[in-house]
Scaffold this motif. Structure first.
Motif, PDB file in Angstrom:
ATOM      1  N   LYS A   1       0.815  -1.213   0.000  1.00  0.00           N
ATOM      2  CA  LYS A   1       0.000   0.000   0.000  1.00  0.00           C
ATOM      3  C   LYS A   1       0.850   1.265   0.000  1.00  0.00           C
ATOM      4  O   LYS A   1       0.342   2.347   0.308  1.00  0.00           O
ATOM      5  CB  LYS A   1      -0.922  -0.001   1.228  1.00  0.00           C
ATOM      6  N   ARG A   2       2.128   1.130  -0.316  1.00  0.00           N
ATOM      7  CA  ARG A   2       3.004   2.304  -0.286  1.00  0.00           C
ATOM      8  C   ARG A   2       2.524   3.379  -1.248  1.00  0.00           C
ATOM      9  O   ARG A   2       1.877   3.063  -2.243  1.00  0.00           O
ATOM     10  CB  ARG A   2       4.445   1.873  -0.575  1.00  0.00           C
ATOM     11  N   PRO A   3       2.810   4.664  -0.963  1.00  0.00           N
ATOM     12  CA  PRO A   3       3.598   5.169   0.158  1.00  0.00           C
ATOM     13  C   PRO A   3       2.774   5.237   1.449  1.00  0.00           C
ATOM     14  O   PRO A   3       1.589   5.545   1.432  1.00  0.00           O
ATOM     15  CB  PRO A   3       3.987   6.574  -0.302  1.00  0.00           C
ATOM     16  N   LEU A   4       3.460   4.955   2.545  1.00  0.00           N
ATOM     17  CA  LEU A   4       2.847   4.997   3.863  1.00  0.00           C
ATOM     18  C   LEU A   4       3.841   5.526   4.880  1.00  0.00           C
ATOM     19  O   LEU A   4       5.060   5.374   4.709  1.00  0.00           O
ATOM     20  CB  LEU A   4       2.411   3.599   4.322  1.00  0.00           C
ATOM     21  N   THR A   5       3.315   6.093   5.943  1.00  0.00           N
ATOM     22  CA  THR A   5       4.102   6.338   7.147  1.00  0.00           C
ATOM     23  C   THR A   5       3.601   5.360   8.200  1.00  0.00           C
ATOM     24  O   THR A   5       2.391   5.272   8.441  1.00  0.00           O
ATOM     25  CB  THR A   5       3.928   7.780   7.649  1.00  0.00           C
ATOM     26  N   VAL A   6       4.519   4.596   8.778  1.00  0.00           N
ATOM     27  CA  VAL A   6       4.149   3.559   9.737  1.00  0.00           C
ATOM     28  C   VAL A   6       4.760   3.890  11.095  1.00  0.00           C
ATOM     29  O   VAL A   6       5.982   4.038  11.215  1.00  0.00           O
ATOM     30  CB  VAL A   6       4.616   2.169   9.279  1.00  0.00           C
ATOM     31  N   ILE A   7       3.910   4.034  12.097  1.00  0.00           N
ATOM     32  CA  ILE A   7       4.340   4.273  13.473  1.00  0.00           C
ATOM     33  C   ILE A   7       4.172   2.973  14.239  1.00  0.00           C
ATOM     34  O   ILE A   7       3.077   2.401  14.255  1.00  0.00           O
ATOM     35  CB  ILE A   7       3.490   5.382  14.131  1.00  0.00           C
ATOM     36  N   THR A   8       5.235   2.493  14.878  1.00  0.00           N
ATOM     37  CA  THR A   8       5.123   1.204  15.548  1.00  0.00           C
ATOM     38  C   THR A   8       6.080   1.069  16.716  1.00  0.00           C
ATOM     39  O   THR A   8       7.165   1.664  16.716  1.00  0.00           O
ATOM     40  CB  THR A   8       5.368   0.054  14.538  1.00  0.00           C
ATOM     41  N   ASN A   9       5.665   0.271  17.699  1.00  0.00           N
ATOM     42  CA  ASN A   9       6.556  -0.145  18.784  1.00  0.00           C
ATOM     43  C   ASN A   9       6.913  -1.622  18.647  1.00  0.00           C
ATOM     44  O   ASN A   9       7.519  -2.202  19.541  1.00  0.00           O
ATOM     45  CB  ASN A   9       5.911   0.116  20.150  1.00  0.00           C
ATOM     46  N   ASN A  10       6.529  -2.220  17.532  1.00  0.00           N
ATOM     47  CA  ASN A  10       6.752  -3.636  17.252  1.00  0.00           C
ATOM     48  C   ASN A  10       8.111  -3.803  16.585  1.00  0.00           C
ATOM     49  O   ASN A  10       8.307  -3.381  15.440  1.00  0.00           O
ATOM     50  CB  ASN A  10       5.621  -4.142  16.347  1.00  0.00           C
ATOM     51  N   ASP A  11       9.052  -4.430  17.269  1.00  0.00           N
ATOM     52  CA  ASP A  11      10.415  -4.508  16.759  1.00  0.00           C
ATOM     53  C   ASP A  11      10.490  -5.294  15.456  1.00  0.00           C
ATOM     54  O   ASP A  11      11.286  -4.965  14.566  1.00  0.00           O
ATOM     55  CB  ASP A  11      11.336  -5.143  17.805  1.00  0.00           C
ATOM     56  N   ALA A  12       9.663  -6.324  15.316  1.00  0.00           N
ATOM     57  CA  ALA A  12       9.676  -7.113  14.085  1.00  0.00           C
ATOM     58  C   ALA A  12       9.171  -6.296  12.897  1.00  0.00           C
ATOM     59  O   ALA A  12       9.671  -6.441  11.773  1.00  0.00           O
ATOM     60  CB  ALA A  12       8.827  -8.370  14.263  1.00  0.00           C
TER      61      ALA A  12
ATOM     62  N   MET B   1       9.420  -2.967  12.669  1.00  0.00           N
ATOM     63  CA  MET B   1      10.517  -2.041  12.379  1.00  0.00           C
ATOM     64  C   MET B   1      11.551  -2.695  11.474  1.00  0.00           C
ATOM     65  O   MET B   1      12.005  -2.113  10.474  1.00  0.00           O
ATOM     66  CB  MET B   1      11.192  -1.602  13.680  1.00  0.00           C
ATOM     67  N   GLU B   2      11.933  -3.919  11.823  1.00  0.00           N
ATOM     68  CA  GLU B   2      12.962  -4.634  11.070  1.00  0.00           C
ATOM     69  C   GLU B   2      12.497  -4.924   9.651  1.00  0.00           C
ATOM     70  O   GLU B   2      13.272  -4.802   8.693  1.00  0.00           O
ATOM     71  CB  GLU B   2      13.306  -5.945  11.785  1.00  0.00           C
ATOM     72  N   ALA B   3      11.240  -5.290   9.495  1.00  0.00           N
ATOM     73  CA  ALA B   3      10.722  -5.653   8.177  1.00  0.00           C
ATOM     74  C   ALA B   3      10.603  -4.447   7.247  1.00  0.00           C
ATOM     75  O   ALA B   3      10.761  -4.581   6.030  1.00  0.00           O
ATOM     76  CB  ALA B   3       9.365  -6.331   8.326  1.00  0.00           C
ATOM     77  N   LEU B   4      10.328  -3.270   7.805  1.00  0.00           N
ATOM     78  CA  LEU B   4      10.003  -2.114   6.968  1.00  0.00           C
ATOM     79  C   LEU B   4      11.106  -1.074   6.854  1.00  0.00           C
ATOM     80  O   LEU B   4      11.008  -0.175   6.014  1.00  0.00           O
ATOM     81  CB  LEU B   4       8.747  -1.431   7.515  1.00  0.00           C
ATOM     82  N   LYS B   5      12.137  -1.175   7.652  1.00  0.00           N
ATOM     83  CA  LYS B   5      13.098  -0.067   7.748  1.00  0.00           C
ATOM     84  C   LYS B   5      13.818   0.241   6.443  1.00  0.00           C
ATOM     85  O   LYS B   5      14.251   1.377   6.233  1.00  0.00           O
ATOM     86  CB  LYS B   5      14.105  -0.344   8.867  1.00  0.00           C
ATOM     87  N   CYS B   6      13.952  -0.738   5.543  1.00  0.00           N
ATOM     88  CA  CYS B   6      14.656  -0.510   4.279  1.00  0.00           C
ATOM     89  C   CYS B   6      13.708  -0.491   3.082  1.00  0.00           C
ATOM     90  O   CYS B   6      14.159  -0.485   1.934  1.00  0.00           O
ATOM     91  CB  CYS B   6      15.730  -1.580   4.069  1.00  0.00           C
ATOM     92  N   GLU B   7      12.399  -0.486   3.329  1.00  0.00           N
ATOM     93  CA  GLU B   7      11.432  -0.509   2.244  1.00  0.00           C
ATOM     94  C   GLU B   7      11.260   0.888   1.637  1.00  0.00           C
ATOM     95  O   GLU B   7      10.923   1.838   2.339  1.00  0.00           O
ATOM     96  CB  GLU B   7      10.071  -1.012   2.742  1.00  0.00           C
ATOM     97  N   ALA B   8      11.458   0.987   0.321  1.00  0.00           N
ATOM     98  CA  ALA B   8      11.218   2.249  -0.373  1.00  0.00           C
ATOM     99  C   ALA B   8       9.743   2.606  -0.290  1.00  0.00           C
ATOM    100  O   ALA B   8       8.872   1.732  -0.383  1.00  0.00           O
ATOM    101  CB  ALA B   8      11.644   2.126  -1.831  1.00  0.00           C
ATOM    102  N   GLY B   9       9.468   3.875  -0.078  1.00  0.00           N
ATOM    103  CA  GLY B   9       8.087   4.326  -0.017  1.00  0.00           C
ATOM    104  C   GLY B   9       7.430   4.136   1.340  1.00  0.00           C
ATOM    105  O   GLY B   9       6.259   4.452   1.511  1.00  0.00           O
ATOM    106  N   ILE B  10       8.177   3.609   2.305  1.00  0.00           N
ATOM    107  CA  ILE B  10       7.667   3.433   3.660  1.00  0.00           C
ATOM    108  C   ILE B  10       8.522   4.261   4.615  1.00  0.00           C
ATOM    109  O   ILE B  10       9.729   4.037   4.724  1.00  0.00           O
ATOM    110  CB  ILE B  10       7.697   1.963   4.112  1.00  0.00           C
ATOM    111  N   THR B  11       7.894   5.218   5.282  1.00  0.00           N
ATOM    112  CA  THR B  11       8.574   5.988   6.315  1.00  0.00           C
ATOM    113  C   THR B  11       8.228   5.360   7.662  1.00  0.00           C
ATOM    114  O   THR B  11       7.049   5.294   8.028  1.00  0.00           O
ATOM    115  CB  THR B  11       8.131   7.454   6.303  1.00  0.00           C
ATOM    116  N   VAL B  12       9.248   4.883   8.371  1.00  0.00           N
ATOM    117  CA  VAL B  12       9.025   4.221   9.654  1.00  0.00           C
ATOM    118  C   VAL B  12       9.355   5.177  10.794  1.00  0.00           C
ATOM    119  O   VAL B  12      10.467   5.708  10.868  1.00  0.00           O
ATOM    120  CB  VAL B  12       9.885   2.944   9.785  1.00  0.00           C
TER     121      VAL B  12
END
Length: 253
Positions: A114-125, A127-138
């Motif tokens: 569903k990019r582009p998205l801004t994702v706010i999370t306290n879920n470490d998994a 964070m790890e899955a999305l941190k390098c995804e283009a179009g996703i601001t974590v």
């Protein structure tokens, strides 16, 4: 067999079956019941299981939730169905909050669709899955790390959430009944509540087996959620409570 190997096999059995019996373990390992008692006591002390009459379980109780590492290995197909249903509520350009939990982790892995998205999370998994995804601001919420929940919690987390706003929050729970949603951990409950307060709408993710149960801390009434997503039809009582609250019941798949 070494003690650590035996305890790992006990944990493996719990992941497969959800529950183990003391007598069967003693016979299987060729050790005394007292030895298994000690193993189960030690594992309970580490927060990895819950003692029940004649054995142990990793199923939730009013004050117990199993370790994230176990929940992450269970029911992946069901969680993916629920995550797919949740994804229907997401549109490109949104700011999305994703809480802790294994079902939320599966949802997090699908969000790049569903990019582009801004994702706010306290879920470490997540964070790890999305941190390098283009179009996703974590926006990764800091705080105190909880290995049990693989999440960041505490006052730093809550203060950060107070300064943020999102279009939608996805909230998972291990217990719901009597028209309300519960959790057994106070830190986790406060983080979820702050996410809900900071979002325009909240969506609940819950396994159908978790209905008609309570836990130590009340999170919110069903009426606080725009939709309740589950993997199979809940009880008539749960349906009635959801309908009365004005929430939409979504049975994934």
């Amino acid at each position: 067999m070494k003690r650590d190997d035996r305890r790992q096999q006990i944990l493996d059995a719990l992941v497969r079956n959800g529950e183990v019996q003391l007598d069967e373990l003693a016979e299987s390992f060729g050790v005394s019941k007292m030895t298994i008692h000690r193993d189960l006591d030690d594992l309970e002390g580490e927060g990895l299981l819950r003692r029940i009459r004649g054995g142990a379980t990793i199923e939730p109780g009013s004050q117990f939730e199993s370790d994230f590492r176990f929940r992450h290995l269970q029911g992946h197909d069901l969680k993916k169905r629920m995550a797919r249903a949740a994804l229907e509520w997401v549109e490109p350009g949104m700011t999305v909050m994703v809480n802790d939990g294994s079902t939320a982790t599966v949802l997090g892995s699908l969000l790049p669709e569903k990019r582009p998205l801004t994702v706010i999370t306290n879920n470490d998994a997540v964070m790890e899955a999305l941190k390098c995804e283009a179009g996703i601001t974590v926006l990764a919420l800091g705080g105190r790390y909880s290995a049990k929940y693989n999440a960041w919690v505490g006052r730093v987390t809550e203060d950060a959430l107070d300064a943020l706003r999102a279009d939608i929050a996805f909230i998972s729970t291990p217990a719901a009944g009597e028209g309300r949603v519960y959790h057994m951990d106070d830190d986790i409950t406060r983080a979820k509540r702050r996410m809900m307060d900071a979002a325009t709408r909240s969506i609940l993710l819950i396994n159908h087996l978790r209905f008609d149960h309570t836990a130590l801390h009340v999170l919110a009434p069903f009426s606080a959620f725009s939709a309740v997503i589950t993997d199979a039809s809940p009880s008539d009582a749960a349906r009635t409570q959801i309908d009365a609250a004005g929430s939409k019941l979504v049975i994934a798949g």
